[in-house]
Design a protein around this motif. Structure first.
Motif, PDB file in Angstrom:
ATOM      1  N   MET A 287       0.907  -1.317   0.169  1.00 34.40           N
ATOM      2  CA  MET A 287       0.070   0.040  -0.053  1.00 34.40           C
ATOM      3  C   MET A 287       0.896   1.182  -0.145  1.00 34.40           C
ATOM      4  O   MET A 287       1.903   0.958   0.481  1.00 34.40           O
ATOM      5  CB  MET A 287      -0.995   0.113   1.370  1.00 34.40           C
ATOM      6  N   THR A 288       0.473   2.326  -0.721  1.00 33.51           N
ATOM      7  CA  THR A 288       1.058   3.581  -0.579  1.00 33.51           C
ATOM      8  C   THR A 288       0.457   4.558   0.056  1.00 33.51           C
ATOM      9  O   THR A 288      -0.718   4.443   0.715  1.00 33.51           O
ATOM     10  CB  THR A 288       1.359   3.948  -2.049  1.00 33.51           C
ATOM     11  N   ASN A 289       0.870   5.675  -0.045  1.00 35.25           N
ATOM     12  CA  ASN A 289       0.218   6.989   0.508  1.00 35.25           C
ATOM     13  C   ASN A 289      -1.131   7.346   0.230  1.00 35.25           C
ATOM     14  O   ASN A 289      -1.758   8.260   0.778  1.00 35.25           O
ATOM     15  CB  ASN A 289       1.156   8.210   0.504  1.00 35.25           C
ATOM     16  N   ASP A 290      -1.545   6.894  -1.001  1.00 35.67           N
ATOM     17  CA  ASP A 290      -2.667   6.959  -1.506  1.00 35.67           C
ATOM     18  C   ASP A 290      -3.866   6.560  -0.833  1.00 35.67           C
ATOM     19  O   ASP A 290      -5.223   6.822  -1.086  1.00 35.67           O
ATOM     20  CB  ASP A 290      -2.909   7.113  -2.949  1.00 35.67           C
ATOM     21  N   VAL A 291      -3.544   5.649   0.019  1.00 37.13           N
ATOM     22  CA  VAL A 291      -4.672   5.091   0.892  1.00 37.13           C
ATOM     23  C   VAL A 291      -5.504   6.153   1.729  1.00 37.13           C
ATOM     24  O   VAL A 291      -4.783   6.620   2.448  1.00 37.13           O
ATOM     25  CB  VAL A 291      -4.134   4.050   1.885  1.00 37.13           C
ATOM     26  N   ARG A 292      -6.578   5.968   1.630  1.00 40.48           N
ATOM     27  CA  ARG A 292      -7.547   6.997   2.335  1.00 40.48           C
ATOM     28  C   ARG A 292      -8.056   6.238   3.533  1.00 40.48           C
ATOM     29  O   ARG A 292      -8.612   5.054   3.601  1.00 40.48           O
ATOM     30  CB  ARG A 292      -8.702   7.235   1.413  1.00 40.48           C
ATOM     31  N   ILE A 293      -7.819   6.543   4.855  1.00 40.96           N
ATOM     32  CA  ILE A 293      -8.057   6.148   5.967  1.00 40.96           C
ATOM     33  C   ILE A 293      -9.376   5.827   6.269  1.00 40.96           C
ATOM     34  O   ILE A 293     -10.007   4.603   6.647  1.00 40.96           O
ATOM     35  CB  ILE A 293      -7.457   6.909   7.284  1.00 40.96           C
ATOM     36  N   HIS A 294     -10.298   6.844   5.774  1.00 36.05           N
ATOM     37  CA  HIS A 294     -11.717   6.609   6.040  1.00 36.05           C
ATOM     38  C   HIS A 294     -12.525   5.666   5.040  1.00 36.05           C
ATOM     39  O   HIS A 294     -13.632   5.316   5.258  1.00 36.05           O
ATOM     40  CB  HIS A 294     -12.339   7.946   5.847  1.00 36.05           C
ATOM     41  N   ALA A 295     -11.483   5.297   4.038  1.00 34.15           N
ATOM     42  CA  ALA A 295     -12.078   4.097   3.205  1.00 34.15           C
ATOM     43  C   ALA A 295     -11.789   2.567   3.538  1.00 34.15           C
ATOM     44  O   ALA A 295     -12.380   1.786   2.886  1.00 34.15           O
ATOM     45  CB  ALA A 295     -11.468   4.437   1.671  1.00 34.15           C
ATOM     46  N   LEU A 296     -11.093   2.676   4.570  1.00 37.01           N
ATOM     47  CA  LEU A 296     -10.561   1.300   5.174  1.00 37.01           C
ATOM     48  C   LEU A 296     -11.744   0.701   5.849  1.00 37.01           C
ATOM     49  O   LEU A 296     -12.346   1.446   6.452  1.00 37.01           O
ATOM     50  CB  LEU A 296      -9.461   1.484   6.037  1.00 37.01           C
ATOM     51  N   GLU A 297     -11.739  -0.634   5.598  1.00 43.49           N
ATOM     52  CA  GLU A 297     -12.777  -1.411   6.621  1.00 43.49           C
ATOM     53  C   GLU A 297     -12.131  -1.472   7.977  1.00 43.49           C
ATOM     54  O   GLU A 297     -10.999  -1.129   7.977  1.00 43.49           O
ATOM     55  CB  GLU A 297     -12.893  -2.858   6.186  1.00 43.49           C
ATOM     56  N   GLU A 298     -12.806  -1.557   8.946  1.00 38.44           N
ATOM     57  CA  GLU A 298     -12.391  -1.570  10.345  1.00 38.44           C
ATOM     58  C   GLU A 298     -11.172  -2.802  10.338  1.00 38.44           C
ATOM     59  O   GLU A 298     -11.478  -3.862   9.922  1.00 38.44           O
ATOM     60  CB  GLU A 298     -13.400  -1.947  11.330  1.00 38.44           C
ATOM     61  N   CYS A 299     -10.107  -2.453  10.984  1.00 36.34           N
ATOM     62  CA  CYS A 299      -8.888  -3.490  11.435  1.00 36.34           C
ATOM     63  C   CYS A 299      -9.405  -4.241  12.372  1.00 36.34           C
ATOM     64  O   CYS A 299     -10.102  -3.702  13.342  1.00 36.34           O
ATOM     65  CB  CYS A 299      -7.673  -2.819  11.099  1.00 36.34           C
ATOM     66  N   GLU A 300      -8.730  -5.393  12.706  1.00 31.15           N
ATOM     67  CA  GLU A 300      -9.081  -5.927  13.668  1.00 31.15           C
ATOM     68  C   GLU A 300      -8.005  -5.673  15.002  1.00 31.15           C
ATOM     69  O   GLU A 300      -8.160  -5.404  16.208  1.00 31.15           O
ATOM     70  CB  GLU A 300      -9.044  -7.466  13.608  1.00 31.15           C
ATOM     71  N   LEU A 301      -6.504  -5.545  14.336  1.00 29.38           N
ATOM     72  CA  LEU A 301      -5.478  -4.879  15.381  1.00 29.38           C
ATOM     73  C   LEU A 301      -4.737  -4.070  14.449  1.00 29.38           C
ATOM     74  O   LEU A 301      -4.429  -3.771  13.407  1.00 29.38           O
ATOM     75  CB  LEU A 301      -4.582  -6.201  15.307  1.00 29.38           C
ATOM     76  N   LEU A 302      -4.585  -2.872  15.425  1.00 28.06           N
ATOM     77  CA  LEU A 302      -4.018  -1.753  15.034  1.00 28.06           C
ATOM     78  C   LEU A 302      -2.464  -1.366  15.547  1.00 28.06           C
ATOM     79  O   LEU A 302      -2.387  -1.474  16.661  1.00 28.06           O
ATOM     80  CB  LEU A 302      -4.763  -0.209  15.462  1.00 28.06           C
ATOM     81  N   VAL A 303      -1.369  -1.505  14.884  1.00 28.72           N
ATOM     82  CA  VAL A 303       0.025  -1.438  15.063  1.00 28.72           C
ATOM     83  C   VAL A 303       0.573  -0.154  14.838  1.00 28.72           C
ATOM     84  O   VAL A 303       0.640   0.151  13.677  1.00 28.72           O
ATOM     85  CB  VAL A 303       0.688  -2.576  14.777  1.00 28.72           C
ATOM     86  N   LEU A 304       1.118   0.584  15.954  1.00 25.68           N
ATOM     87  CA  LEU A 304       1.433   1.963  15.590  1.00 25.68           C
ATOM     88  C   LEU A 304       3.142   1.721  15.870  1.00 25.68           C
ATOM     89  O   LEU A 304       3.520   1.140  16.934  1.00 25.68           O
ATOM     90  CB  LEU A 304       0.822   2.963  16.839  1.00 25.68           C
ATOM     91  N   GLY A 305       3.631   2.112  14.820  1.00 25.60           N
ATOM     92  CA  GLY A 305       5.237   1.870  14.753  1.00 25.60           C
ATOM     93  C   GLY A 305       5.566   1.060  13.736  1.00 25.60           C
ATOM     94  O   GLY A 305       5.402  -0.320  13.984  1.00 25.60           O
ATOM     95  N   GLY A 306       6.413   1.279  12.620  1.00 25.18           N
ATOM     96  CA  GLY A 306       6.855   0.448  11.601  1.00 25.18           C
ATOM     97  C   GLY A 306       8.331   0.189  11.717  1.00 25.18           C
ATOM     98  O   GLY A 306       8.886  -0.025  10.707  1.00 25.18           O
ATOM     99  N   GLY A 307       8.934  -0.285  12.674  1.00 23.47           N
ATOM    100  CA  GLY A 307      10.156  -0.693  13.331  1.00 23.47           C
ATOM    101  C   GLY A 307      10.102  -2.247  13.527  1.00 23.47           C
ATOM    102  O   GLY A 307       8.969  -3.070  13.001  1.00 23.47           O
ATOM    103  N   LEU A 308      10.961  -2.806  14.020  1.00 28.30           N
ATOM    104  CA  LEU A 308      10.981  -4.241  14.068  1.00 28.30           C
ATOM    105  C   LEU A 308       9.878  -4.789  14.924  1.00 28.30           C
ATOM    106  O   LEU A 308       9.238  -5.808  14.561  1.00 28.30           O
ATOM    107  CB  LEU A 308      12.488  -4.534  14.679  1.00 28.30           C
TER     108      LEU A 308
END
Length: 474
Positions: A1-22
């Motif tokens: 996915m790239t930056n053109d993803v629109r957050i409000h168009a996403l279906e509800e996720c089941e798990l939200l992970v904050l932080g793209g490190g290891l």
């Protein structure tokens, strides 16, 4: 996915992970591997966080790679080393959790395309157990798995600004800013905070460790502590802040803070664990070089202008290795971070030290090695009892000007064995989990090299499983 993803168009996720490190990648891949839909959010343009600026060192015990190198090790020996390095302040439950999962974590990384280099000795290890990687290759391999998994949506340049608490008092999402939009993303399993520490946040460092104000502020470029602050707002407890410390051995040739160094540039070199000595601006040794580079970092800050110099000879340079990058002495020489000369006196002149004093310092050290022991600081080994001291007498000679930097803040949120975040009264904050550098309670007053990256993988996967196995939420 790239930056053109629109957050409000996403279906509800089941798990939200904050932080793209290891830690974040590990949590996302674990949850997706069990069939759950994950949104992995990174606030910077590039993934990797502190991981890609690390030495790429993992600490595993009892692996085939260790045995092939002739090193006998056990999980219990490693646990003892971690507890000793922590000043016995580490939470035994978290150390036990690490030991239970360390072997499978190594296998999991291999299965996900991570390449390891020969096993070496690092700080606070009584047995060589550093399984080194190229940190960029590590993150590239895991990130490709993320992109290949249609159960994971990866969103960069997206900042979480607030955790969402539902009517039952449970964390079930977060407010995300992306491309000028601010949306609340719902996640029925909850949220994993894997946003790293706060090594780039001068205000928080001044609050928790004013003595570190003189240290360089490096680490992950996004490590401003935002995840910690969002959890703190909900009453999360912090631990190990009293032990906040910098790392010795960071090059003085860094960029200013408004133009931080790229991950590919040389930062940390630790020739001391191969037999180098460390001297100050007076040309005199100032510590037992075999102790933790965290303690050395503290001592270095007390030297004139907070500067130290690592000095070694060709026999140590011959031990240079590309990985972990802390052992890449040749690479540092090529970048001009290390200076070279045929004599100790000429070497001193290259960096403005008194050649006569430095020569006497090295001669004294060599006499002590010949006599069987360091009479100045009592150094007996290369690191934590392992390895034999050798004289610095094989020309040419090398010197590396360095200082102390905040590369990571090994303190943070108090958690359960399931990585659920606890509040200041010791109660779980339902739906909120943590992994990686933002977790406190594991390192205590010191740090065994390699345990941070290993902890990120282990605790990231445990956090995902903790969210999955909690009481079902409709």
């Amino acid at each position: 996915m790239t930056n053109d993803v629109r957050i409000h168009a996403l279906e509800e996720c089941e798990l939200l992970v904050l932080g793209g490190g290891l830690a974040g990648h590990s949590a996302a891949l674990e949850a997706a591997g069990q069939g759950f839909k994950v949104l992995l959010v990174e606030k910077n343009a590039e993934y990797g966080g502190s991981t890609v600026q690390s030495s790429g060192s993992f600490a595993f015990a009892g692996t085939a790679a260790q045995r092939a190198a002739g090193f006998e090790d056990t999980a219990q020996t490693m646990a003892d080393d971690i507890m000793a390095a922590s000043g016995n302040a580490a939470d035994p439950q978290l150390v036990s959790l690490y030991m239970e999962h360390q072997s499978e974590a190594f296998d999991w990384l291999l299965a996900n395309g991570v390449v390891f280099h020969p096993v070496t000795l690092s700080s606070n290890q009584s047995v060589p157990r550093t399984h080194a990687t190229d940190p960029q290759q590590l993150m590239d391999a895991l990130h490709q798995r993320v992109l290949d998994d249609d159960r994971i949506t990866y969103l960069n340049n997206a900042s979480a600004t607030n955790l969402y608490v539902d009517g039952d008092g449970r964390v079930s999402g977060a407010t995300i800013d992306h491309n000028g939009l601010r949306e609340t993303v719902n996640a029925r399993l909850g949220v994993v905070i894997a946003t790293g520490g706060f090594s780039r946040n001068a205000e928080l460092i001044a609050k928790f460790a004013p003595s570190m104000a003189r240290a360089l502020r490096l680490g992950g470029e996004g490590n401003s502590g935002d995840g910690l602050l969002m959890a703190w707002k909900l009453g999360a407890d912090f631990v190990d802040t009293a032990f906040l410390n910098g790392t010795f051995g960071v090059s003085l040739n860094n960029y200013p803070e408004d133009n931080p160094p790229k991950a590919s540039e040389a930062l940390l070199r630790l020739a001391i664990y191969r037999g180098a000595v460390a001297v100050n601006l007076n040309g005199e040794r100032f510590a037992d070089e075999s102790i933790s580079y965290k303690k050395l970092g503290e001592i270095c800050l007390d030297q004139q202008r907070s500067i130290g110099f690592q000095v070694w000879d060709q026999s140590i340079m011959d031990q240079s290795r590309k990985a972990p990058n802390a052992n890449d002495f040749e690479g540092a020489l090529e970048l001009g971070l290390v200076k070279k000369a045929d004599t100790i006196e000429a070497l001193a002149e290259l960096v403005g030290l008194d050649g006569n004093v430095l020569t006497k310092t090295i001669e004294k050290y060599n006499r002590d090695v010949d006599a069987g022991g360091d009479t100045v600081f009592g150094r007996t080994s290369l690191g934590r009892g392992w390895g034999t001291l050798s004289k610095i007498d094989s020309a040419p000679f090398y010197i590396y000007p360095c200082t102390t930097a905040m590369l990571a803040t090994y303190c943070g949120l108090r958690v359960t064995r399931n990585m659920e975040v606890l509040d200041v009264f010791g109660n779980p904050i339902e739906g909120l989990f943590a992994a990686g550098e933002c977790v406190g309670g594991f390192h205590g007053s010191g740090y065994m090299s390699g345990s941070s990256l290993s902890k990120s993988v282990i605790f990231g996967r445990v956090a995902a499983n903790g969210a999955i196995r909690q009481k079902p939420v409709k």
